[in-house]
Design an enzyme around this catalytic site. Structure first.
Site, PDB file in Angstrom:
ATOM      1  N   TYR A  33       0.835  -1.201   0.000  1.00  0.00           N
ATOM      2  CA  TYR A  33       0.000   0.000   0.000  1.00  0.00           C
ATOM      3  C   TYR A  33       0.869   1.249   0.000  1.00  0.00           C
ATOM      4  O   TYR A  33       2.068   1.203   0.253  1.00  0.00           O
ATOM      5  CB  TYR A  33      -0.943  -0.005   1.202  1.00  0.00           C
ATOM      6  CG  TYR A  33      -0.292   0.323   2.538  1.00  0.00           C
ATOM      7  CD1 TYR A  33      -0.442   1.581   3.127  1.00  0.00           C
ATOM      8  CD2 TYR A  33       0.465  -0.633   3.219  1.00  0.00           C
ATOM      9  CE1 TYR A  33       0.142   1.876   4.354  1.00  0.00           C
ATOM     10  CE2 TYR A  33       1.054  -0.346   4.440  1.00  0.00           C
ATOM     11  CZ  TYR A  33       0.884   0.915   5.008  1.00  0.00           C
ATOM     12  OH  TYR A  33       1.468   1.210   6.211  1.00  0.00           O
ATOM     13  N   LYS A 148       6.529  -2.007   1.842  1.00  0.00           N
ATOM     14  CA  LYS A 148       5.355  -1.417   2.495  1.00  0.00           C
ATOM     15  C   LYS A 148       4.145  -2.339   2.331  1.00  0.00           C
ATOM     16  O   LYS A 148       3.234  -2.102   1.534  1.00  0.00           O
ATOM     17  CB  LYS A 148       5.065  -0.021   1.946  1.00  0.00           C
ATOM     18  CG  LYS A 148       4.148   0.808   2.845  1.00  0.00           C
ATOM     19  CD  LYS A 148       4.117   2.256   2.389  1.00  0.00           C
ATOM     20  CE  LYS A 148       3.159   3.102   3.216  1.00  0.00           C
ATOM     21  NZ  LYS A 148       3.597   3.259   4.619  1.00  0.00           N
ATOM     22  N   GLU A 180      12.052   2.135  14.402  1.00  0.00           N
ATOM     23  CA  GLU A 180      11.180   3.216  13.947  1.00  0.00           C
ATOM     24  C   GLU A 180       9.940   3.235  14.814  1.00  0.00           C
ATOM     25  O   GLU A 180       9.804   2.432  15.738  1.00  0.00           O
ATOM     26  CB  GLU A 180      10.813   3.022  12.474  1.00  0.00           C
ATOM     27  CG  GLU A 180      10.186   1.681  12.161  1.00  0.00           C
ATOM     28  CD  GLU A 180      10.096   1.396  10.669  1.00  0.00           C
ATOM     29  OE1 GLU A 180      10.197   2.341   9.865  1.00  0.00           O
ATOM     30  OE2 GLU A 180       9.919   0.219  10.307  1.00  0.00           O
ATOM     31  N   LEU A 205      11.129   1.139   7.171  1.00  0.00           N
ATOM     32  CA  LEU A 205      10.481   1.613   5.959  1.00  0.00           C
ATOM     33  C   LEU A 205      11.255   2.804   5.411  1.00  0.00           C
ATOM     34  O   LEU A 205      11.678   3.677   6.174  1.00  0.00           O
ATOM     35  CB  LEU A 205       9.048   2.032   6.259  1.00  0.00           C
ATOM     36  CG  LEU A 205       8.250   2.538   5.047  1.00  0.00           C
ATOM     37  CD1 LEU A 205       8.001   1.402   4.061  1.00  0.00           C
ATOM     38  CD2 LEU A 205       6.945   3.174   5.479  1.00  0.00           C
TER      39      LEU A 205
END
Length: 285
Positions: A33, A148, A180, A205
């Site tokens: 996505y 992702k 993260e 990411l």
């Protein structure tokens, strides 16, 4: 009023939008996505999002559902139909529908493409003025965080754990270092004024907002180090903040209940947020 969403070639009221129960995105989280920001009715960093989409599709051997030009047209049509001035467009691409099997379908199936809008205030988020509190949570996600994918159950669980601890979000920690946030990239500013953020790898990411903010920080003369940092380094930092498509630059004022700096949003984070919004307004399409 019902939103208009896009599902496999059709613009539909959300109540009428359906997808097959055999879709591999539903059965296996076999999907990727992107979330693109809408500011002033225009799209922020759209081409960078498309480049990352291409990379995610390639890593999972997924078929592209449409050209970049077609995807841009769909994004713009949804903005128009839903009257979105500020908010987000969520886009999901799955491997499509096939009988349930751990093996990828022997016959290439058409990918499923779904997009919908979410209207929300972005430019003037109250949390940007007050800062957010984060709690550290073990990072138990799979190893390919650079793709992702829609495998977001553990980040959701981590965010819920943070809220149970009285925080707003979680920073994920693995082998003693921060990877993260649950849905954002993590950054700190040292006592000496150096901006530190985790280097790109399979561990995090490759954030679109992260890249834009680092570029703007460098243009502003900030010293930047892309490397892992420990939780103790973060707690001793002068400032901390996160970056994402929905939060831009969001100051972090405490970690595990320990105040960062003086416990208020720091000047570096505040300035980077300002110049990021200025740049977004200038370059939006």
């Amino acid at each position: 009023m019902s939103r208009i969403v896009y599902v496999n070639g059709a613009y539909l009221p959300e109540a009428e939008a359906t997808i097959s129960v055999f879709d591999r995105g539903f059965l296996f989280a076999d999907a990727v996505y992107e979330v693109t920001t809408v500011l002033g009715g225009k799209l922020i960093d759209f081409h960078a999002h498309m480049a990352r989409l291409d990379r995610s599709l390639s890593e999972l051997d997924l078929t592209a559902p449409a050209s970049h030009d077609d995807l841009l047209a769909i994004h713009r049509e949804l903005v128009t139909r839903n009257g979105v001035d500020e908010g987000l467009i969520y886009m999901q691409v799955t491997r499509g529908a096939a009988d349930r099997d751990f093996l990828f379908p022997a016959k290439v199936t058409p990918p499923s493409l779904v997009l919908f809008t979410q209207a929300m205030a972005l430019r003037d988020k109250p949390a940007a003025r007050t800062g957010i509190r984060v709690a550290s949570v073990p990072d138990l996600r799979w190893g390919r965080r650079d793709i992702k994918t829609v495998q977001l159950l553990y980040p959701s669980m981590a965010k819920m754990e943070a809220v149970r601890q009285g925080a707003d979000d979680a920073w994920l920690v693995e082998d003693g270092v921060v990877t993260e946030g649950t849905s954002n990239n993590a950054h700190i500013v040292t006592a000496g004024g150096t901006l530190i953020t985790r280097n790109l790898s399979h561990a995090i990411l490759h954030g679109i907002t992260r890249a834009a903010v680092l570029r703007l920080a460098a243009d502003s003369g900030l010293t930047i180090e892309e490397r892992p940092f420990t939780l103790d380094e973060a707690k001793a930092a002068r400032e901390a903040f996160v970056t994402s498509a929905s939060s831009f630059v969001m100051p972090v004022i405490s970690i595990d209940g320990m105040a960062i700096g003086d416990g208020t949003p720091g000047p570096v984070a505040q300035r980077l947020r300002e110049i990021y919004i200025e740049e977004a307004d200038r370059t939006a399409i």
